[in-house]
Design a protein around this motif. Sequence first.
Motif, PDB file in Angstrom:
ATOM      1  N   HIS A 125      33.649  67.503   2.831  1.00 19.41           N
ATOM      2  CA  HIS A 125      32.544  68.416   2.549  1.00 19.41           C
ATOM      3  C   HIS A 125      33.083  69.826   2.299  1.00 19.41           C
ATOM      4  CE1 HIS A 125      28.740  70.509   2.855  1.00 19.41           C
ATOM      5  NE2 HIS A 125      29.248  71.268   3.814  1.00 19.41           N
ATOM      6  N   LYS A 126      34.130  70.199   3.072  1.00 15.87           N
ATOM      7  CA  LYS A 126      34.660  71.557   2.990  1.00 15.87           C
ATOM      8  C   LYS A 126      36.142  71.554   3.332  1.00 15.87           C
ATOM      9  CE  LYS A 126      33.990  76.212   4.849  1.00 15.87           C
ATOM     10  NZ  LYS A 126      33.178  77.034   5.773  1.00 15.87           N
ATOM     11  N   LEU A 127      36.883  72.382   2.602  1.00 23.16           N
ATOM     12  CA  LEU A 127      38.292  72.608   2.885  1.00 23.16           C
ATOM     13  C   LEU A 127      38.465  74.097   3.177  1.00 23.16           C
ATOM     14  CD1 LEU A 127      41.015  71.078   2.972  1.00 23.16           C
ATOM     15  CD2 LEU A 127      41.395  71.863   0.633  1.00 23.16           C
ATOM     16  N   SER A 128      39.154  74.402   4.268  1.00 23.63           N
ATOM     17  CA  SER A 128      39.368  75.788   4.690  1.00 23.63           C
ATOM     18  C   SER A 128      40.855  76.105   4.716  1.00 23.63           C
ATOM     19  CB  SER A 128      38.808  76.014   6.099  1.00 23.63           C
ATOM     20  OG  SER A 128      37.439  75.747   6.135  1.00 23.63           O
ATOM     21  N   GLY A 129      41.158  77.375   4.600  1.00 24.17           N
ATOM     22  CA  GLY A 129      42.535  77.824   4.696  1.00 24.17           C
ATOM     23  C   GLY A 129      42.596  79.223   5.270  1.00 24.17           C
ATOM     24  N   SER A 164      49.338  84.084  -2.268  1.00 22.24           N
ATOM     25  CA  SER A 164      48.480  83.033  -1.715  1.00 22.24           C
ATOM     26  C   SER A 164      47.004  83.436  -1.772  1.00 22.24           C
ATOM     27  CB  SER A 164      48.884  82.696  -0.276  1.00 22.24           C
ATOM     28  OG  SER A 164      48.199  81.548   0.171  1.00 22.24           O
ATOM     29  N   LEU A 165      46.715  84.707  -1.574  1.00 22.85           N
ATOM     30  CA  LEU A 165      45.332  85.178  -1.704  1.00 22.85           C
ATOM     31  C   LEU A 165      44.832  84.923  -3.126  1.00 22.85           C
ATOM     32  CD1 LEU A 165      45.631  88.615   0.140  1.00 22.85           C
ATOM     33  CD2 LEU A 165      44.558  86.534   1.030  1.00 22.85           C
ATOM     34  N   LYS A 166      45.630  85.295  -4.108  1.00 26.75           N
ATOM     35  CA  LYS A 166      45.281  85.106  -5.515  1.00 26.75           C
ATOM     36  C   LYS A 166      45.158  83.613  -5.838  1.00 26.75           C
ATOM     37  CE  LYS A 166      46.951  86.238 -10.125  1.00 26.75           C
ATOM     38  NZ  LYS A 166      48.021  86.863 -10.906  1.00 26.75           N
ATOM     39  N   PHE A 167      46.056  82.814  -5.311  1.00 26.77           N
ATOM     40  CA  PHE A 167      46.061  81.371  -5.531  1.00 26.77           C
ATOM     41  C   PHE A 167      44.760  80.732  -5.039  1.00 26.77           C
ATOM     42  CE2 PHE A 167      47.313  77.137  -3.808  1.00 26.77           C
ATOM     43  CZ  PHE A 167      47.672  76.519  -4.995  1.00 26.77           C
ATOM     44  N   HIS A 168      44.355  81.067  -3.818  1.00 27.29           N
ATOM     45  CA  HIS A 168      43.106  80.521  -3.272  1.00 27.29           C
ATOM     46  C   HIS A 168      41.908  80.909  -4.137  1.00 27.29           C
ATOM     47  CE1 HIS A 168      45.377  79.510   0.356  1.00 27.29           C
ATOM     48  NE2 HIS A 168      44.345  78.741   0.689  1.00 27.29           N
ATOM     49  N   ARG A 169      41.851  82.162  -4.529  1.00 27.92           N
ATOM     50  CA  ARG A 169      40.737  82.619  -5.376  1.00 27.92           C
ATOM     51  C   ARG A 169      40.736  81.897  -6.721  1.00 27.92           C
ATOM     52  NH1 ARG A 169      42.544  88.148  -3.237  1.00 27.92           N
ATOM     53  NH2 ARG A 169      41.165  88.433  -1.447  1.00 27.92           N
ATOM     54  N   ARG A 173      36.369  80.735  -1.605  1.00 26.78           N
ATOM     55  CA  ARG A 173      35.663  81.991  -1.337  1.00 26.78           C
ATOM     56  C   ARG A 173      36.154  82.571  -0.024  1.00 26.78           C
ATOM     57  NH1 ARG A 173      29.612  80.230  -3.293  1.00 26.78           N
ATOM     58  NH2 ARG A 173      30.254  79.767  -5.433  1.00 26.78           N
ATOM     59  N   GLU A 174      36.278  83.885  -0.030  1.00 25.61           N
ATOM     60  CA  GLU A 174      36.688  84.576   1.180  1.00 25.61           C
ATOM     61  C   GLU A 174      35.534  84.527   2.176  1.00 25.61           C
ATOM     62  OE1 GLU A 174      38.352  88.941   1.970  1.00 25.61           O
ATOM     63  OE2 GLU A 174      39.104  88.010   0.121  1.00 25.61           O
ATOM     64  N   GLU A 175      35.806  84.027   3.367  1.00 29.17           N
ATOM     65  CA  GLU A 175      34.757  83.882   4.383  1.00 29.17           C
ATOM     66  C   GLU A 175      34.908  84.855   5.537  1.00 29.17           C
ATOM     67  OE1 GLU A 175      34.768  79.725   5.477  1.00 29.17           O
ATOM     68  OE2 GLU A 175      33.463  79.259   3.789  1.00 29.17           O
ATOM     69  N   GLY A 176      36.022  85.532   5.587  1.00 26.85           N
ATOM     70  CA  GLY A 176      36.168  86.495   6.669  1.00 26.85           C
ATOM     71  C   GLY A 176      37.560  87.059   6.765  1.00 26.85           C
ATOM     72  N   LEU A 177      37.636  88.182   7.427  1.00 22.94           N
ATOM     73  CA  LEU A 177      38.897  88.838   7.714  1.00 22.94           C
ATOM     74  C   LEU A 177      39.027  88.919   9.227  1.00 22.94           C
ATOM     75  CD1 LEU A 177      41.402  90.456   6.748  1.00 22.94           C
ATOM     76  CD2 LEU A 177      39.989  92.512   7.005  1.00 22.94           C
ATOM     77  N   VAL A 187      44.416  88.269   9.024  1.00 22.49           N
ATOM     78  CA  VAL A 187      44.379  86.928   8.441  1.00 22.49           C
ATOM     79  C   VAL A 187      43.069  86.794   7.667  1.00 22.49           C
ATOM     80  CG1 VAL A 187      44.273  84.446   8.951  1.00 22.49           C
ATOM     81  CG2 VAL A 187      45.791  85.943  10.290  1.00 22.49           C
ATOM     82  N   VAL A 188      43.172  86.318   6.431  1.00 22.83           N
ATOM     83  CA  VAL A 188      42.000  86.098   5.584  1.00 22.83           C
ATOM     84  C   VAL A 188      41.642  84.624   5.657  1.00 22.83           C
ATOM     85  CG1 VAL A 188      41.066  86.250   3.247  1.00 22.83           C
ATOM     86  CG2 VAL A 188      42.715  87.965   4.047  1.00 22.83           C
ATOM     87  N   ARG A 189      40.386  84.365   5.926  1.00 25.60           N
ATOM     88  CA  ARG A 189      39.871  82.986   6.014  1.00 25.60           C
ATOM     89  C   ARG A 189      39.171  82.642   4.705  1.00 25.60           C
ATOM     90  NH1 ARG A 189      39.702  78.466   9.306  1.00 25.60           N
ATOM     91  NH2 ARG A 189      37.700  77.458   9.187  1.00 25.60           N
ATOM     92  N   PHE A 190      39.528  81.487   4.139  1.00 29.05           N
ATOM     93  CA  PHE A 190      38.936  80.996   2.896  1.00 29.05           C
ATOM     94  C   PHE A 190      38.238  79.670   3.143  1.00 29.05           C
ATOM     95  CE2 PHE A 190      42.205  83.758   1.110  1.00 29.05           C
ATOM     96  CZ  PHE A 190      41.542  84.332   0.038  1.00 29.05           C
ATOM     97  N   GLY A 191      37.233  79.381   2.327  1.00 32.72           N
ATOM     98  CA  GLY A 191      36.566  78.090   2.377  1.00 32.72           C
ATOM     99  C   GLY A 191      36.143  77.667   0.990  1.00 32.72           C
TER     100      GLY A 191
END
Length: 178
Positions: free
Chosen positions: A118-122, A131-136, A141-145, A159-163
């Motif tokens: 359903h969801k993948l997080s990093g 890595s920030l650019k790669f995830h985007r 989507r950025e979900e939090g700092l 640490v930047v949280r992505f989902g």
Amino acid sequence: MSGHVTRSSKLRRMLEADLSLVLAWRNHSDVRRWMFTSHEIGIDEHERWFHAIVSDPARHPLIFEMDGSPQGFVQIGPVAAGGNAAWGFYLAPDAPKGCGRSLGEATLAYAFDDLGLHKLSGEVLAFNEASLKFHRHLGFREEGLMVEQHFGDGRYHDVVRFGLLAAQWRDHRAGKNA
């Protein structure tokens, strides 16, 4: 003939035969500096990690291959009830240009199509611009700092949280193919 070379990529389950290669990648300074655990890992620690991860059905340790040659490592899991999981990855230090994008696309197809997530997080150390650019780029989507969340190299790091939800990934993939 255009001269364009098509490259084939795939993910496969990590095997015990891959241990020394993955350890060499992981301990390389160009990989290790971006990791949350940045110390050089010994073979005993590496073997304990491998045996724990391969015996856990909620975890998916994978080798990324390009044209039949191992070029990176991916871990998905643990997969929680409801189909949410985290991922981590790294490329071989000498991986050919373009492998990262292929690794990301292959991993997302595996996560959402094969595993039915359903969801993948990093989580990414905030100083890791690539890595920030790669995830985007992959549609995360950025979900939090998380401010000063990680202590390494004698100081605190954000640490930047992505989902990425399966539906968002499908929309993102469709937009790229349009």
